[in-house]
Design a protein around this motif. Structure first.
Motif, short mmCIF file in Angstrom:
data_model
loop_
_atom_site.label_atom_id
_atom_site.label_comp_id
_atom_site.label_asym_id
_atom_site.label_seq_id
_atom_site.Cartn_x
_atom_site.Cartn_y
_atom_site.Cartn_z
N ASP A 51 0.82 -1.21 0.00
CA ASP A 51 0.00 0.00 0.00
C ASP A 51 0.86 1.26 0.00
O ASP A 51 0.45 2.29 0.51
N ARG A 109 -10.75 0.80 -0.26
CA ARG A 109 -10.20 -0.38 0.39
C ARG A 109 -8.68 -0.28 0.45
O ARG A 109 -8.01 -0.05 -0.54
N SER A 111 -5.10 -2.19 2.40
CA SER A 111 -4.49 -3.51 2.36
C SER A 111 -5.31 -4.52 3.15
O SER A 111 -5.90 -4.20 4.17
N ALA A 117 -9.43 -2.71 6.63
CA ALA A 117 -9.74 -3.10 5.25
C ALA A 117 -11.20 -3.54 5.05
O ALA A 117 -11.84 -3.11 4.08
N ARG A 122 -9.67 3.32 4.47
CA ARG A 122 -8.27 3.03 4.76
C ARG A 122 -7.65 4.22 5.47
O ARG A 122 -8.08 5.37 5.31
#
Length: 149
Positions: A51, A109, A111, A117, A122
């Motif tokens: 990410d 969304r 990781s 998640a 996020r």
């Protein structure tokens, strides 16, 4: 870090007393909810792949820290008993040591490894350079800046 709630900071606003990491109100709300689901939590900011540089939130102790990590802060969230540790890899700290971080939340969304998640959101880092006063108070050497006319 003082025992004042970390959620009182606005992204980009200098702190009255220099802290390395703060939370937005939205991040604090999400952490309260996630603590109720997962128990005590921790963050790790690696700056690695997956990410990119999104902070990863884990149940406390699920991510094993070592001498390759720096403990930047214990985040105190109102109505959350245990402080939430915020860790960063040593190599990432070398780049960000002059930077104040604010943990925020955005839609989307993240990781699959980070506990938020499944929530459809996020965590995200918002950053700014420390002021000269904050840099001095933290005992950091001011960063060198090339000032050519």
């Amino acid at each position: 870090m003082a025992n004042t709630p970390a959620e009182t900071a606005a992204p980009g606003a200098p702190s009255a007393s220099p802290r390395r990491v703060d939370l937005t109100g939205e991040a604090a709300d999400l952490l309260r909810r996630l603590t109720g689901i997962h128990g005590p939590l921790m963050f790790h900011q690696s700056g690695g792949c997956c990410d990119g540089s999104s902070p990863m939130c884990y149940p406390a102790g699920d991510f094993i820290t070592s001498e390759a990590d720096v403990h930047l802060a214990d985040l105190h969230v109102d109505r959350v008993r245990a402080p939430i540790g915020f860790w960063m890899s040593v190599s990432q700290y070398a780049y960000w040591k002059h930077t104040h971080l604010t943990v925020d939340v955005v839609l989307g969304r993240g990781s699959g490894f980070s506990v938020e998640a499944p929530e459809g959101v996020r965590f995200l880092i918002r950053s700014r350079l420390f002021s000269d006063e904050e840099t001095a108070a933290l005992g950091l050497e001011a960063p060198r800046v090339n000032r050519t006319g």
